[in-house]
Design a protein around this motif. Sequence first.
Motif, short mmCIF file in Angstrom:
data_model
loop_
_atom_site.label_atom_id
_atom_site.label_comp_id
_atom_site.label_asym_id
_atom_site.label_seq_id
_atom_site.Cartn_x
_atom_site.Cartn_y
_atom_site.Cartn_z
N VAL A 126 0.82 -1.21 0.00
CA VAL A 126 0.00 0.00 0.00
C VAL A 126 0.85 1.27 0.00
CG1 VAL A 126 -1.96 -1.10 1.11
CG2 VAL A 126 -0.18 -0.06 2.52
N ALA A 127 2.13 1.14 0.30
CA ALA A 127 3.02 2.30 0.32
C ALA A 127 3.66 2.54 -1.04
CB ALA A 127 4.11 2.12 1.37
N ALA A 128 3.44 1.63 -1.99
CA ALA A 128 4.08 1.74 -3.30
C ALA A 128 3.11 2.30 -4.32
CB ALA A 128 4.60 0.38 -3.75
N ALA A 129 3.31 3.56 -4.68
CA ALA A 129 2.47 4.18 -5.71
C ALA A 129 2.81 3.59 -7.07
CB ALA A 129 2.69 5.69 -5.72
N GLU A 130 1.79 3.41 -7.91
CA GLU A 130 1.98 2.86 -9.25
C GLU A 130 2.64 1.48 -9.21
OE1 GLU A 130 0.76 4.39 -11.83
OE2 GLU A 130 0.29 6.30 -10.90
N GLY A 131 2.38 0.71 -8.15
CA GLY A 131 2.95 -0.62 -8.05
C GLY A 131 2.16 -1.63 -8.85
N GLY A 132 2.60 -2.87 -8.80
CA GLY A 132 1.89 -3.94 -9.48
C GLY A 132 2.31 -4.11 -10.92
N SER A 133 1.90 -5.24 -11.50
CA SER A 133 2.29 -5.55 -12.87
C SER A 133 1.14 -6.13 -13.69
CB SER A 133 3.46 -6.54 -12.87
OG SER A 133 3.08 -7.75 -12.22
N HIS A 134 -0.07 -6.19 -13.10
CA HIS A 134 -1.18 -6.76 -13.86
C HIS A 134 -2.51 -6.17 -13.39
CE1 HIS A 134 -3.27 -9.51 -16.43
NE2 HIS A 134 -3.93 -10.07 -15.43
N TRP A 135 -3.36 -5.85 -14.37
CA TRP A 135 -4.71 -5.34 -14.12
C TRP A 135 -5.75 -6.36 -14.54
CZ3 TRP A 135 -5.19 -0.88 -11.52
CH2 TRP A 135 -4.22 0.13 -11.65
N SER A 136 -6.85 -6.41 -13.81
CA SER A 136 -8.03 -7.14 -14.25
C SER A 136 -9.26 -6.36 -13.78
CB SER A 136 -8.03 -8.58 -13.73
OG SER A 136 -7.96 -8.63 -12.31
N LEU A 137 -10.44 -6.84 -14.12
CA LEU A 137 -11.68 -6.11 -13.85
C LEU A 137 -12.63 -6.98 -13.05
CD1 LEU A 137 -13.36 -3.50 -14.68
CD2 LEU A 137 -14.32 -4.92 -16.51
N LEU A 138 -13.24 -6.38 -12.03
CA LEU A 138 -14.25 -7.07 -11.22
C LEU A 138 -15.56 -6.28 -11.34
CD1 LEU A 138 -14.68 -9.46 -9.24
CD2 LEU A 138 -14.21 -7.85 -7.37
N VAL A 139 -16.61 -6.94 -11.82
CA VAL A 139 -17.89 -6.28 -12.08
C VAL A 139 -18.96 -6.84 -11.15
CG1 VAL A 139 -19.65 -5.75 -13.80
CG2 VAL A 139 -17.25 -6.00 -14.51
N TYR A 140 -19.57 -5.97 -10.37
CA TYR A 140 -20.70 -6.39 -9.54
C TYR A 140 -21.99 -6.12 -10.30
CZ TYR A 140 -24.43 -6.34 -6.10
OH TYR A 140 -25.61 -6.57 -5.45
N CYS A 141 -22.81 -7.15 -10.46
CA CYS A 141 -24.11 -7.04 -11.12
C CYS A 141 -25.20 -7.36 -10.11
CB CYS A 141 -24.18 -8.01 -12.30
SG CYS A 141 -25.76 -7.97 -13.18
N ARG A 142 -26.01 -6.37 -9.77
CA ARG A 142 -27.03 -6.57 -8.75
C ARG A 142 -28.09 -7.56 -9.21
NH1 ARG A 142 -28.13 -4.39 -4.22
NH2 ARG A 142 -26.51 -2.82 -4.57
N GLU A 143 -28.43 -7.51 -10.49
CA GLU A 143 -29.50 -8.38 -10.99
C GLU A 143 -29.20 -9.86 -10.75
OE1 GLU A 143 -32.03 -9.20 -15.09
OE2 GLU A 143 -30.08 -8.22 -15.18
#
Length: 229
Positions: free
Chosen positions: A101-118
């Motif tokens: 949490v102290a590392a800005a712009e950290g990480g090497s991979h993005w993904s997407l999480l979508v909440y669908c209420r229906e």
Amino acid sequence: MASRKKDGDNQILRYDDVVLRRSDLGILRGPHYLNDRLIEFYFAHLASSSASSGAVLLVPPSISFWLANCSDSQSLREAADPLRLPDRSLVLFTVNDNLDVAAAEGGSHWSLLVYCRETSEFVHHDSCTGMNLWHAQRLFRAVSGFVGAGEPPQFVEGFTPQQTNGYDCGLYVLAIAEVVCNWFVSGGRGCAKRDERWFTAVDKEVDAVAVNKLRGEMLKLILNLMENK
């Protein structure tokens, strides 16, 4: 060298609450991994062009990251409450594999999480299947208690086209997010085929060619906004 670094960090555009810098243009001009700013910018662009009356929420990467990694329950609630998750029909979160949490712009991979209420589901889209599964489940556990669903939401892996290189994950996130938002606004909600959701649209509209095109479209959009500010 110092002068070039300073020039590359100059502010070039403010879009809503997002500040873009000259170095961001270089990221889009070359085949590079997208940073938080560019993803937040395009999320803001999608939100501004969506006629969803607040039913759809695209959560900025910094907030998604904090929700996933906040260890204090009171701080987690303070971060989640302003999002008004119980009022949303669709919520899109980014997932990043950074654990510091102290590392800005950290990480090497993005993904997407979508909440669908229906469907009472959190659907995970990962263009490198399995790479962000643990991180997505961590975010799911952090926020699932705040959506106010009648039945406990479930975590599922959604159909996702796979990237063919090591740097386009962020663009897949944005391309799929755009498809999901368009699906919702065009009346995709209420679809009788529960198992289909927006997956057919993702299959038709998102691939390596579309993702490469989106990189150029984002660059053009930013340059046009700079000219018209």
